[in-house]
Write an enzyme that holds these catalytic residues in place. Structure first.
Site, short mmCIF file in Angstrom:
data_model
loop_
_atom_site.label_atom_id
_atom_site.label_comp_id
_atom_site.label_asym_id
_atom_site.label_seq_id
_atom_site.Cartn_x
_atom_site.Cartn_y
_atom_site.Cartn_z
N CYS A 126 0.87 -1.17 0.00
CA CYS A 126 0.00 0.00 0.00
C CYS A 126 0.91 1.22 0.00
O CYS A 126 2.04 1.14 -0.47
CB CYS A 126 -0.93 -0.03 1.20
N ALA A 127 0.44 2.36 0.51
CA ALA A 127 1.28 3.56 0.47
C ALA A 127 2.39 3.51 1.52
O ALA A 127 3.55 3.78 1.22
CB ALA A 127 0.41 4.81 0.68
#
Ligand SMILES: Cc1cc2nc3c(=O)[nH]c(=O)nc-3n(C[C@H](O)[C@H](O)[C@H](O)COP(=O)(O)OP(=O)(O)OC[C@H]3O[C@@H](n4cnc5c(N)ncnc54)[C@H](O)[C@@H]3O)c2cc1C
Length: 549
Positions: free
Chosen positions: A515-516
């Site tokens: 994810c980020a």
């Protein structure tokens, strides 16, 4: 009581000033070969960058007085003689002899207590010859000469020889201010090898490259000389020419005097002292000239830190005054700046732990310096090193524009106390949106490390760690076009859709979720494990950490 101190810098002056407070009747003389005493060396990169008008600005008090010999006489009651080089110690006669650099006059000083605070000089191996175009990174006068050449516009390209703390700080400072071409050569496979492992060194390297520095790792410098007013540098047999070179290949403690007087030098090259910082009866040593013990490995190493030098100087004064002396082993807190990026570390790297025979476990993160609701938040890359078997904290590395230094400082006390991962879960930090969310990132990293230890999801620092893996990006589709683009070839299944779309993920190949910044992929992985996925990993610190490389 006569106290003679050799070296008027961080350690020697701290010792002399405290001795004056503790022993008002003592005669205290400090001798230094240089005139530019009492400089804040940590500010030399900023001086090279033009942030301070002169070297004197690096030794000016908050109330505007330059800390020169007359300041120490008037304000501190200490007699400092500059331009006086000590060239022999006679431990039997309790005297030092010195030569005055101006007129060659010789003088002898008798002592009851001798303090050796001679520091360390740039290491210049055979083939590296300091000269008009080859400057020593540890010598303030050499750096002043280089700055003058930069100001004249006489320098377009600079080679920085060595990617350790001094080389990296100076390279960043040069590139940031002067717009000159800077090439940094480092023999090892990464910069800052003593304080950073590969993953975080890559982040620091990126910060240097963003400033325009060409970073050449695995490049061994064998010679640097001044030829036709340029710096001729040999790197792995290739001859290169620059207008200037800075030598930052480590330091050598200045132990020649002590060695000639029969004092013992340890394996690191520093003076051996006992627990009271004595190397012989009535002879004390402090600062960069001394060999210290690494807290976590018990191995000898050089000090190389100004705050430690000051603490040792203070302790020696205590010892001379008959007080208890306490200098605990060194944990190794450290910080440097590369443009807007801070590098801060404490403890040891995973590599150093392995060398010392310890089995380290590492987790990484990309952590914010403020609450996630704060649009001004910035992210730092962090790596937490612990001992695999016991969970004992071994080190923290943090690199970024946010709160890297805060992270390292928070970690320093538990690490010194021998704390374990579980203890970080009890860390009681101030909770305010300006400094973070409910839990400090150290708490989150410790929880991750404990999850790994208990057989939970495994983090990888790089997606290539699992060859042939399917990459699954669990971010919202709207995020993929922002400043953290998707990794090419990745499948996008937002976390909220995983429950309905997990069948799209092949089960016959390893899977790497990302994810980020890390937390969403951790949640996704827990879900998929419950659905029977076995060979599944996640990208630690998310694509945010990866983008920094
Ligand atoms: C560019 C640079 C950046 C740095 N940045 C940081 C940082 O950010 N943080 C940090 O913690 N540390 C930093 N350091 C390290 C820090 O400067 C040292 O740890 C600290 O200066 C050590 O102090 P010291 O008193 O032991 O020795 P020194 O500062 O080396 O002083 C020794 C003194 O002894 C004198 N001397 C030596 N031999 C003789 C002799 N025979 N006769 C008379 N005088 C003699 C020398 O002239 C010198 O003035 C940096 C160093 C450099 C060069």
């Amino acid at each position: 009581l006569r106290i003679v101190v050799v070296g008027a810098s961080t350690a020697g002056l701290k010792c002399a000033c405290r001795a004056r407070r503790l022993l008002p009747a003592a005669t205290i003389t400090v001798l230094d070969a240089r005139r530019e005493i009492s400089l804040a060396h940590g500010a030399l990169p900023a001086f090279l960058a033009g942030e301070f008008p002169s070297l004197d600005a690096l030794r000016t008090t908050s109330y505007g007085r330059v800390r020169d010999a007359s300041f120490f006489k008037d304000v501190k009651g200490v007699d400092v003689r500059t331009g006086v080089r000590v060239d022999a110690l006679d431990l039997a006669a309790h005297t030092v002899t010195a030569v005055c650099e101006d007129d060659g006059a010789r003088e002898t000083h008798a002592y009851d207590h001798l303090v050796l605070a001679t520091g360390a000089a740039s290491r210049a191996p055979a083939g590296i010859v300091p000269g008009p175009a080859v400057h020593l990174g540890h010598d303030p006068l050499h750096l002043r000469d280089l700055r003058r050449a930069l100001e004249r516009g006489a320098v377009d390209r600079v080679a920085v020889l060595g990617g350790g703390c001094v080389g990296v700080s100076l390279a960043g400072a040069l590139a940031e201010t002067w717009g000159v071409g800077v090439t940094l050569f480092e023999a090892q496979d990464r910069i800052l090898p003593e304080v950073l492992d590969t993953e975080l060194a890559a982040v620091a390297s990126r910060a240097l490259r963003d400033l325009g520095v060409e970073v050449r790792t695995g490049a061994r410098v064998t010679a640097a000389t001044t030829a036709a007013s340029a710096a001729a540098v040999d790197v792995d047999g290739e001859a290169r020419s620059f207008e200037a070179a800075i030598v930052a290949l480590g330091v050598m403690p200045r132990v020649e005097l002590a060695r000639a007087a029969g004092l013992a030098v340890g394996p690191s090259g520093g003076l051996i002292v006992d627990q009271r910082l004595q190397c012989a009866p009535g002879v004390w040593a402090c600062g960069d000239v001394v060999e210290v013990t690494q807290l976590l490995t018990g191995t000898p190493r050089l000090a190389g830190r100004s705050a430690l030098a000051a603490r040792m100087g203070r302790a020696v004064a205590d010892g001379i005054a008959g007080r208890p002396v306490r200098v605990p082993p060194m944990a190794g807190s450290f910080a440097l700046r590369i443009g807007e990026t801070m590098v801060a570390t404490v403890g040891i790297t995973a590599g150093a732990a392995r060398e010392a025979g310890l089995a380290p476990a590492v987790v990484w993160g990309s952590v914010a310096d403020r609450a996630v609701i704060d649009p001004e938040r910035r992210y730092d890359a962090v790596a937490l090193v612990s001992e695999e078997r016991t969970g004992r904290l071994l080190g923290l590395q943090a690199v970024g524009p946010g709160a890297a230094v805060r992270r390292a400082e928070l970690m320093a006390t538990p690490l010194r106390a021998g704390a374990r991962l579980e203890d970080l879960l009890d860390l009681e930090t101030c909770c305010h949106p300006a400094v973070g969310d409910l839990f400090d990132p150290l708490h989150g990293l410790a929880a991750l490390a404990l999850a790994v230890r208990d057989g939970g999801p495994l983090p990888v620092a790089c997606e290539t760690a699992a060859p042939g893996a399917v990459l699954v990006d669990v971010r919202e589709a709207s995020e993929l076009t922002g400043d953290l683009p998707a990794i090419p070839g990745a499948l996008n299944i937002p976390l909220g859709e995983l429950a309905t779309r997990f069948a799209e993920i092949p089960r016959d190949r390893p899977v790497v979720l990302y994810c980020a910044r890390g937390p969403r992929s951790f949640e996704g992985i827990c879900f998929l494990q419950n659905k029977g996925f076995l060979n599944i990993l996640y990208l630690a610190g998310g694509v945010g950490l990866r983008a920094n490389r």
